[in-house]
Enzyme design. Structure first.
Site, mmCIF file in Angstrom:
data_model
loop_
_atom_site.group_PDB
_atom_site.id
_atom_site.type_symbol
_atom_site.label_atom_id
_atom_site.label_comp_id
_atom_site.label_asym_id
_atom_site.label_seq_id
_atom_site.Cartn_x
_atom_site.Cartn_y
_atom_site.Cartn_z
ATOM 1 N N GLY A 18 32.786 37.229 39.931
ATOM 2 C CA GLY A 18 31.583 36.987 40.710
ATOM 3 C C GLY A 18 30.716 38.224 40.804
ATOM 4 N N ALA A 20 30.407 40.481 43.282
ATOM 5 C CA ALA A 20 31.093 41.671 43.786
ATOM 6 C C ALA A 20 31.996 42.283 42.719
ATOM 7 C CB ALA A 20 31.910 41.316 45.028
ATOM 8 N N SER A 44 39.841 33.895 37.468
ATOM 9 C CA SER A 44 40.184 32.599 36.896
ATOM 10 C C SER A 44 38.939 31.740 36.796
ATOM 11 C CB SER A 44 41.231 31.895 37.762
ATOM 12 O OG SER A 44 41.423 30.563 37.321
ATOM 13 N N VAL A 52 25.593 31.844 45.981
ATOM 14 C CA VAL A 52 24.289 31.423 46.487
ATOM 15 C C VAL A 52 23.492 32.618 47.016
ATOM 16 C CG1 VAL A 52 25.066 29.111 47.065
ATOM 17 C CG2 VAL A 52 25.221 30.908 48.783
ATOM 18 N N LYS A 83 10.567 40.024 45.341
ATOM 19 C CA LYS A 83 10.636 39.732 46.776
ATOM 20 C C LYS A 83 10.055 40.897 47.576
ATOM 21 C CE LYS A 83 13.953 39.125 50.566
ATOM 22 N NZ LYS A 83 15.376 39.084 50.942
ATOM 23 N N VAL A 193 49.379 34.456 41.670
ATOM 24 C CA VAL A 193 50.298 33.628 42.455
ATOM 25 C C VAL A 193 51.216 34.465 43.343
ATOM 26 C CG1 VAL A 193 50.269 31.729 40.806
ATOM 27 C CG2 VAL A 193 51.959 33.576 40.531
ATOM 28 N N LEU A 340 32.894 39.575 50.042
ATOM 29 C CA LEU A 340 33.247 38.635 51.105
ATOM 30 C C LEU A 340 34.653 38.848 51.639
ATOM 31 C CD1 LEU A 340 31.650 35.382 49.633
ATOM 32 C CD2 LEU A 340 30.687 36.964 51.323
ATOM 33 N N ILE A 353 24.739 41.373 49.188
ATOM 34 C CA ILE A 353 24.831 42.198 47.982
ATOM 35 C C ILE A 353 24.635 43.668 48.335
ATOM 36 C CG2 ILE A 353 23.676 42.715 45.796
ATOM 37 C CD1 ILE A 353 23.388 39.712 45.362
#
Length: 508
Positions: A18, A20, A44, A52, A83, A193, A340, A353
């Site tokens: 992701g 991060a 994975s 988002v 922005k 796992v 997160l 971010i």
């Protein structure tokens, strides 16, 4: 085998991809590869990411520059737009709006500051003084739908604004992954796992994948998202909850078709039990309703979001569940939580971010060797906690000063007890007009001024040095400043035209 207790790290393993994970991979790899430290990442494809976080604050520009990511390449690859800040609708009261622009007011120091002039002019001529937003270049540009890069000349009105981006977070992670792998980062596909801890030190020795492989490392970076696979599941690090101040705990997110050229700002609209974001990209508009399940059902919130879209929904809404707060310790033993897994402050000011970036930059500056001197972790945790808490205060401010009493959600926000640090800031500004800034602030004085004034907090005191200025000169100075900014904005290309010049979109 004897584990060495000194010398540089040999391997860093990032758990989770992701935004991060791949931001960490790019930055850490650039910092350590010359010294022979290997950076690896395990993720994975079967596990989705939140993805988002499509709006940012200006420090992202420095991060991209530091890792050698060209801005035009970044914008093109992520379907990005520019922005200038955030427009807030219905926050102070239904029917009101104000703008938090990036950058500074042209004069923002001493008795000649924009705030001091505006307060006196407002006393003298009332609404004829104009909105406070009208004296901020970013806000004026955004309202006009204009954009260009800032000027380097402090004599220019274009010197005083800053900007960030809207982009597709999934595409950003993909771009960073391509860059990281090309520069030597090793990616492992698999689901973790089990985690093996050293029986004496409690340090993580390795993680086991579902195919039986064991991945060992000296330093582990937990970028596994809300599940916090290492920080929570393996190490049990305490979570400090902000929920009594920020009770929103869910968000519905859905993209919709664009209905016009993309605006150069984010919009946050206060709703009955939370607020809705609107984030324009090149190819679609991102939307979400952040809400409190104590005040509205998930089904009702979903229906409310879909009814508020500008264009046709492009997918089924996705529900995100979260807790607002942070880890007591972000760095524990040989594991650092980033993203997160380290904490979450609702996305009202697009800080997720930025907090990732701060965590990575801070880790690089305090990078341990194999001795893992505890002082490094202690300092990291101290500063990281301050940064989270400062952002927490800034977000709570949006709710604390509301005048809304139309729903239980807003009535409760008006009456809640505040953190001492925020209560002190509010009282000081109310009485004196002075913005209190503490250590590790993400948002500085102009941002606090925009929120205070936009939410209707007008200082009682006027700077005594203003008494030496003729009232007619103050009013005329403000009038010229306001008209010059409006004129300067109109000389700029539209946001869509600027993107077209970069080869991103067709010119309107």
């Amino acid at each position: 085998m004897t584990v060495p207790s000194q010398g540089p790290l040999r391997r860093i393993l990032i758990v989770g991809g992701g935004t991060a994970g791949w931001m960490a991979a790019c930055a850490l790899n650039q910092a350590v590869r010359a010294g022979g430290t290997r950076v690896e990442l395990v993720e994975s494809d079967a596990i989705g990411t939140v993805g988002v976080g499509e709006a940012t604050v200006p420090p992202i520009r420095q991060f991209n520059q530091d890792i050698g990511l060209d801005e035009a390449t970044f914008i093109k690859a992520t379907q990005g737009t520019f922005k200038l800040g955030i427009e807030f609708q219905d926050w102070r009261a239904t029917g009101t709006r104000f703008f938090h622009g990036f950058g500074d007011y042209i004069v923002n120091a001493g008795p000649f500051s924009t705030l001091n002039h505006w307060l006196v002019a407002r006393d003298l001529v009332g609404e004829a003084a104009g909105d406070f937003d009208a004296y901020h270049m970013a806000a004026v540009m955004a309202r006009a739908g204009r954009f260009a890069a800032p000027d380097n000349d402090p004599r220019s009105p274009y010197y005083y604004f800053n900007y960030a981006f809207h982009f597709d977070a999934g595409l950003y992670a993909r771009l960073l992954r391509t860059k990281a792998e090309a520069e030597g980062v090793t990616r492992h596909e698999g689901r973790i796992v089990a985690t093996d801890l050293h029986p004496e030190t409690g340090h993580i020795r390795s993680v086991r994948l579902d195919d039986g492989r064991d991945l060992s490392a000296d330093l582990f970076i937990d970028c596994s998202g809300f599940i916090a696979l290492l920080a929570d599941k393996a190490l049990g690090e305490r979570f400090i909850d902000y929920g009594h101040w920020l009770p929103v705990d869910r968000a519905w997110a859905v993209p919709c078709a664009s209905v016009g050229p993309p605006s150069p700002y984010t919009r946050a609209t206060a709703l009955e039990a939370g607020w809705q974001w609107r984030i324009p990209l090149q190819h679609r508009t991102g939307n979400g309703y952040v809400f409190s399940t104590a005040h509205v059902t998930e089904d009702a919130a979903r229906a409310r979001l879909l009814a508020n879209l500008d264009g046709q929904a492009l997918d089924e809404p996705r529900l995100l569940r979260f807790r607002t707060g942070r880890r007591e310790r972000f760095w524990a033993r040989n594991c650092v939580a980033i993203g997160l897994s380290s904490g979450f402050v609702e996305p009202l000011e697009s800080t997720s971010i930025s907090l990732i970036q701060g965590g990575i930059t801070r880790l690089i500056s305090l990078l341990p060797d194999l001795s893992f001197n505890p002082g490094l972790a202690a300092e990291y945790n101290r500063v990281q906690a301050l940064e989270f808490d400062r952002i927490r205060d800034f977000i709570i401010l949006h709710y604390a000063l509301t005048q809304r009493d139309d729903t239980a959600f807003w009535r409760e926000r008006r009456g809640m007890a505040l953190p001492d640090t925020l209560a002190y800031r509010i009282e000081t500004f109310r009485e004196t007009g002075h913005v209190v800034l503490l250590n590790e602030e993400t948002f500085v004085a102009p941002s606090w001024q925009a929120l205070f004034i936009g939410l209707g907090l007008i200082p009682k005191r006027r700077d005594p040095l203003m008494a030496a200025q003729r009232r007619e000169e103050i009013i005329e100075t403000l009038r010229l400043r306001r008209t010059s900014l409006a004129s300067a904005a109109q000389r700029l290309p539209t946001h869509a035209a600027f993107l077209a010049r970069l080869g991103m979109t067709e010119s309107p």
